[in-house]
Scaffold this motif. Structure first.
Motif, PDB file in Angstrom:
ATOM      1  N   SER A  12      60.502  58.202  22.624  1.00  0.00           N
ATOM      2  CA  SER A  12      59.690  57.482  23.468  1.00  0.00           C
ATOM      3  C   SER A  12      58.295  57.065  22.877  1.00  0.00           C
ATOM      4  O   SER A  12      57.666  57.870  22.291  1.00  0.00           O
ATOM      5  CB  SER A  12      59.383  58.131  24.772  1.00  0.00           C
ATOM      6  N   GLN A  13      57.808  55.852  23.134  1.00  0.00           N
ATOM      7  CA  GLN A  13      56.801  55.205  22.594  1.00  0.00           C
ATOM      8  C   GLN A  13      55.513  56.269  23.177  1.00  0.00           C
ATOM      9  O   GLN A  13      54.570  56.413  22.479  1.00  0.00           O
ATOM     10  CB  GLN A  13      56.385  53.807  22.969  1.00  0.00           C
ATOM     11  N   GLU A  32      52.739  58.214  21.212  1.00  0.00           N
ATOM     12  CA  GLU A  32      51.218  58.021  21.159  1.00  0.00           C
ATOM     13  C   GLU A  32      50.584  59.451  21.760  1.00  0.00           C
ATOM     14  O   GLU A  32      49.195  59.640  21.029  1.00  0.00           O
ATOM     15  CB  GLU A  32      51.025  57.103  22.352  1.00  0.00           C
TER      16      GLU A  32
END
Length: 801
Positions: free
Chosen positions: A271-272, A276
């Motif tokens: 997942s982005q 992050e």
């Protein structure tokens, strides 16, 4: 809603029409059908388009049927029917069928997405064509009717009936079209039967009329059901759109992300938000197991972080479902809290194939919960722990103390005379004093100990692993010293004192309640010792408390059973020796312990509030008895500050004087300085009320209070009663003489009388008289006496020269 000739009331909630379906009657149907209320054009156009297309899609079938009918009519009836009529009939029907096919091609085949608008004129045109076609069919049937036999006529009537019903069903989505077809065929048929054949086929015409009526209702109802279906589809479509919008918004704004692992615990995709959050290269994350990624972020400084991580590790390694495992993680310089939930994945053979889960960032929830817990456990004024926090910590620390056999000490602290300071300087000063006191206590609270404010001016300190009384006494002395340092409020300098009570868990105290009671008894003992003191709990205090409780119970019963009596001690003029009055002194005639003096029960009565009913009884009895005496004798009655503070005692005095008919000037109310120190305004109002009534007022125990001189010039007093502690000193004590002389001079300056109590020797009497004291009482003249002895004593004093 107006749609193709049918009008429907369309609410914001489209299922309203569906709910009315089962209750619709003929009146409702006709009302809906003919209602011409406007609706938004976009809804009318859309629904008209769907209704129109529902018919147009069937037009090829209708066209084929029309072509077939024309062909069969030409083949079978050419030789029997007028050829000119049949030719015109065939041409007209063929034109109608052809136009229907053209309409089908335009609206259905050729780019239907751009044909979302159907005008009302097109609907009327379609209805007109159906009407014309219906009339043509009816005309042919009537023409053939005159040529066929009865058997053939029945067969022909059946065919045309089937045509009517099938056409009505096909065109029912637009009621205007369906009704025009049904009515035109039926009306033409009925008219022809009656016009050309008279009454011969009257029954057949009536049946046709009934059949037409039935079909019209069926068309209307079917059209409504179709429209309701469109409404339901619209509602579902709107719901789908809403869900889609919510899902899209969730993907953009939510703090959650999905994850999935394979059999070895590695992430299948990233997942982005996870990338992050970890601030790590995606390729590197794929080489690590999911548990390794979380471990690298684990905030080890948070409570229970290791426990929660082990719980998640165990679930991942044992391939088990789990939910709501909250783990603190470090992201840069910030601690966040993630909540993990997951379920196992199975392959087609029902074998473990990884985990699929969701991670939620619940930092805001955790911080909000912590803030709520903090507020629930913090005193809003002093910002230290409150009673709720104290109770929780006391239970925790005392449990640990019992389990580890290490004594835990509980200190209760009470600020002395806080109410007096609060009343004198205002509540703002009182609040400031509490804040300052809590600050000083916090500075002197040992590390590991718990400080809390229990309410009002009462504080508590829980000291774990307390080693003994010597250590706790040293701590208490340090706290006392720090608290006693002057506190400046504006231009005023206020001195604070504190009383401290201490109890230990190893003093045969088996519960938290017993520990609280023990420390509370120790605090009470410190106050009884003169305040500003330190007391440790002793089992004898429990016995004293139990005794006090027993006395209180017995006193409550004795008041109701009238077991209290009054004794009277005479007061005389020191110069003339004349009897001037009596002081009423209450005694408790205990059924088992005999006569008990006030020193053993008055303080208990004041603490419990029993002084209120007892005080009223004393006043009533004293005034009732004084009414029997000589008119120049008065009765002095002591009044407690509790009576003035908690009741309308002034009204009680008025009531007693009225009931006993005793003149007000023959009643003297004795008050102590404590009455004035509790709350000045009610006390002053009470004294002024007595003065207005004519009741005399004496200030008792003068010279032992806090600051008597500052009140004398403003108080409506009549007499100062010099405390016996000054009288009992040596006759030649120069200091005592100086004090008494100062008091008499002050009284003379303020035009007040003086009376001395506790005169027991002749030398005291002479000295007091020489120093200016006007009157006195004591054993030198008489001890307190019962009511029955008063007449003889009064008579004996009257016989004196």
């Amino acid at each position: 809603m107006e749609v193709l000739g049918e009008n429907v009331s369309f609410q914001s909630k489209t299922d309203h029409v569906v709910k009315e379906k089962n209750t619709a009657n003929f009146y409702q149907i006709i009302t809906v059908f003919f209602n011409r209320s406007p609706i938004p054009n976009e809804l009318a156009d859309t629904y008209r388009y769907y209704q129109f297309c529902a018919i147009v899609r069937l037009l090829p079938l209708a066209g084929v049927a029309t072509y077939s009918s024309v062909g069969l009519a030409l083949f079978f009836a050419w030789s029997s029917v007028n050829n000119s009529f049949l030719l015109v009939w065939s041409i007209l029907l063929t034109m109608i069928a052809t136009s229907e096919l053209i309409m089908w091609w335009v609206y259905i085949i050729r780019d239907p997405d751009n044909s979302r608008h159907v005008s009302k004129k097109m609907v009327y045109f379609l209805a007109l064509k159906m009407s014309v076609a219906g009339i043509l069919y009816a005309a042919l049937v009537i023409h053939l009717f005159s040529l066929f036999t009865d058997y053939e006529r029945i067969f022909l009537f059946s065919i045309i009936s089937a045509f009517i019903s099938s056409g009505g069903w096909m065109f029912a989505s637009i009621p205007l079209v369906g009704l025009m077809w049904t009515i035109s065929v039926s009306a033409g048929l009925i008219f022809g039967l009656l016009y050309f054949f008279g009454d011969t086929y009257l029954l057949l015409a009536v049946l046709a009329a009934l059949y037409c009526t039935f079909l019209c209702f069926v068309i209307i109802i079917s059209s409504r059901q179709y429209l309701e279906g469109l409404m339901a589809e619209t509602k579902i479509e709107n719901q789908h759109q809403t869900v889609s919008l919510l899902l899209n918004d969730f993907e953009e704004k939510a703090s959650d992300w999905l994850w999935e692992t394979n059999k070895k615990g590695h992430l299948r995709h990233l997942s982005q938000k996870l990338i992050e959050a970890t601030d790590t290269d995606a390729d590197r994350l794929l080489t690590l197991t999911y548990i390794d990624i979380i471990e690298s972020l684990l905030a080890t400084n948070e409570t229970n972080s290791a426990t929660q991580f082990k719980k998640m590790t165990r679930a991942l390694t044992t391939n088990s479902d789990f939910s709501s495992i909250v783990i603190p993680v470090n992201l840069g310089n910030e601690t966040r809290w993630w909540s993990f939930s997951a379920k196992i994945l199975l392959d087609k053979d029902k074998k473990f194939n990884g985990l699929r889960g969701v991670t939620s960032d619940i930092t805001s929830v955790i911080l909000r919960e912590r803030e709520m817990i903090k507020q629930a456990n913090t005193d809003t004024l002093t910002k230290i722990g409150n009673r709720h926090f104290f109770n929780e910590q006391l239970l925790l620390l005392c449990s640990e103390s019992v389990n580890h056999h290490s004594p835990c000490a509980l200190m209760l602290l009470d600020l002395d005379n806080f109410k007096m300071i609060n009343d004198a300087f205002g509540h703002a000063a009182g609040d400031g004093l509490l804040v300052e006191a809590s600050k000083r206590l916090k500075e002197n609270t040992p590390q590991g100990a718990i400080l809390a404010r229990l309410g009002g001016d009462e504080f508590a300190i829980i000291v774990p692993n307390a080693s003994g009384q010597s250590i706790m006494r040293a701590l208490s002395e340090k706290i006392k010293y720090t608290i006693s340092e002057p506190w400046h409020y504006g231009e005023n300098q206020i001195e604070i004192r504190t009383s401290i009570g201490i109890a230990f868990t190893n003093q045969n105290i088996g519960s938290i309640e017993m520990l609280l009671r023990a420390s509370d008894l120790a605090l009470y003992a410190a106050k009884e010792a003169g305040r500003d003191a330190i007391c440790f709990f002793d089992p004898a205090m429990e016995e004293t408390a139990n005794h006090k409780s027993q006395v209180l119970s017995e006193m409550r019963k004795s008041i109701s059973d009238n077991e209290f009596v009054l004794h009277y001690q005479p007061q005389l003029d020191l110069i003339t020796g004349k009897l001037i009055g009596f002081e009423a002194l209450v005694r408790w005639q205990h059924p088992k312990r005999g006569l008990i003096t006030p020193i053993h029960f008055i303080s208990i009565a004041e603490e419990s509030g029993l002084i209120i009913p007892l005080g009223i009884w004393v006043l009533e009895q004293a005034c009732f008895e004084a009414k029997k005496w000589l008119s120049d004798l008065y009765v002095a009655v002591n009044v407690s500050y509790i009576q003035i503070e908690r009741t309308d005692f002034l009204a009680e005095v008025k009531s007693v004087l009225h009931n006993t008919q005793l003149p007000p000037h023959r009643l003297e109310i004795e008050i102590t300085e404590s009455v004035l120190m509790t709350d000045q305004t009610p006390a002053f109002q009470f004294l002024m009320g007595l003065k207005e009534m004519g009741v005399k007022i004496a200030l008792d125990d003068f010279g032992t209070g806090f600051s008597s001189l500052s009140y004398l010039q403003n108080l409506p007093l009549d007499k100062i009663k010099i405390d016996q502690s000054f009288i009992n000193l040596s006759d030649t004590d120069d200091k005592t003489c100086a004090i008494i002389r100062s008091i008499t001079q002050l009284a003379d300056a303020l035009e007040l009388e003086t009376i001395a109590e506790g005169i027991e020797r002749e030398g005291q009497y002479k000295l007091l008289s020489d120093l200016g004291v006007k009157s006195g009482q004591g054993y030198l003249y008489a001890r307190p006496m019962q009511v029955d002895d008063l007449p003889f004593f009064i008579e004996s004093k009257r016989k004196l020269p």
